[in-house]
Design a protein around this motif. Structure first.
Motif, short mmCIF file in Angstrom:
data_model
loop_
_atom_site.label_atom_id
_atom_site.label_comp_id
_atom_site.label_asym_id
_atom_site.label_seq_id
_atom_site.Cartn_x
_atom_site.Cartn_y
_atom_site.Cartn_z
N ARG A 15 40.07 -4.09 -31.94
CA ARG A 15 40.26 -5.10 -30.90
C ARG A 15 39.48 -6.37 -31.23
O ARG A 15 39.98 -7.48 -31.11
N LEU A 16 38.25 -6.20 -31.68
CA LEU A 16 37.43 -7.36 -32.01
C LEU A 16 38.06 -8.18 -33.13
O LEU A 16 38.11 -9.41 -33.04
N CYS A 17 38.59 -7.53 -34.14
CA CYS A 17 39.23 -8.25 -35.25
C CYS A 17 40.46 -9.02 -34.78
O CYS A 17 40.67 -10.17 -35.18
N VAL A 18 41.27 -8.41 -33.92
CA VAL A 18 42.45 -9.09 -33.39
C VAL A 18 42.03 -10.32 -32.59
O VAL A 18 42.58 -11.41 -32.75
N GLU A 19 41.03 -10.16 -31.72
CA GLU A 19 40.58 -11.28 -30.90
C GLU A 19 39.92 -12.37 -31.75
O GLU A 19 40.12 -13.55 -31.49
N LEU A 20 39.16 -11.98 -32.76
CA LEU A 20 38.54 -12.97 -33.64
C LEU A 20 39.59 -13.74 -34.44
O LEU A 20 39.46 -14.95 -34.63
N ALA A 21 40.62 -13.04 -34.90
CA ALA A 21 41.68 -13.71 -35.65
C ALA A 21 42.39 -14.73 -34.77
O ALA A 21 42.63 -15.88 -35.19
N THR A 26 39.98 -17.63 -34.16
CA THR A 26 39.83 -18.45 -35.36
C THR A 26 41.03 -19.37 -35.53
O THR A 26 40.89 -20.55 -35.87
N GLU A 27 42.22 -18.85 -35.27
CA GLU A 27 43.43 -19.69 -35.37
C GLU A 27 43.41 -20.80 -34.32
O GLU A 27 43.85 -21.92 -34.58
N GLU A 28 42.88 -20.50 -33.15
CA GLU A 28 42.76 -21.51 -32.10
C GLU A 28 41.83 -22.64 -32.55
O GLU A 28 42.13 -23.82 -32.38
N VAL A 29 40.70 -22.28 -33.14
CA VAL A 29 39.76 -23.29 -33.64
C VAL A 29 40.38 -24.06 -34.79
O VAL A 29 40.25 -25.28 -34.88
N ARG A 30 41.08 -23.35 -35.67
CA ARG A 30 41.73 -23.99 -36.81
C ARG A 30 42.75 -25.05 -36.36
O ARG A 30 42.97 -26.04 -37.04
N ALA A 31 43.34 -24.84 -35.20
CA ALA A 31 44.36 -25.76 -34.68
C ALA A 31 43.76 -27.01 -34.04
O ALA A 31 44.49 -27.95 -33.72
#
Length: 137
Positions: free
Chosen positions: A93-99, A102-107
């Motif tokens: 769950r943590l990996c899914v939420e972090l991914a 991270t994509e949100e920040v990348r955007a």
């Protein structure tokens, strides 16, 4: 943390992380990693990277450094089993939420570091930051 402080427990570090005290949590994870077993050290280092990434993002407005730290942590977490030395964390769950985070920040725009729009974005990102949860039976 001073040398006179008692060693930080991983539970205390996770509690600091989950209440949004990311700098404090990073320091506590760092301290805990020094005395951790090899089996547990990888997990603690990954948590430290995530805490440092969130501190950089929320307190300093950092973008790329936060992305890099979260990406490194996700690689490390991906290699770990769900349970490490009695610390049973929901890593999947943590990996899914972090991914997703991270994509949100990348955007976000690369050059946006101040102003009302940036502060509003950081406020919302802080609310959506993943937590470290123990796995429930």
């Amino acid at each position: 943390m001073s040398d006179d402080s008692p060693p930080a427990s991983i539970d205390d570090a996770i509690a600091a992380f989950n209440r949004g005290a990311y700098f404090e949590a990073a320091e506590m994870f760092e301290t805990a990693s020094h005395s951790a077993t090899d089996e547990l050290k990888g997990l603690i280092v990954a948590f430290n990277q995530v805490a440092a990434a969130f501190h950089l993002r929320f307190e300093r407005g950092g973008r790329q450094a936060s992305i890099n730290l979260m990406s490194q942590a996700m690689i490390a977490l991906d290699d770990l089993k769900p349970a490490r030395a009695g610390i049973d964390v929901d890593i999947d769950r943590l990996c899914v939420e972090l991914a997703a985070y991270t994509e949100e920040v990348r955007a976000t725009p690369r050059d946006e570091r101040d102003g009302l729009k940036h502060r509003a974005r950081i406020f919302l990102e802080r609310r959506r930051a993943p937590k470290i949860n123990r796995r429930t039976s």
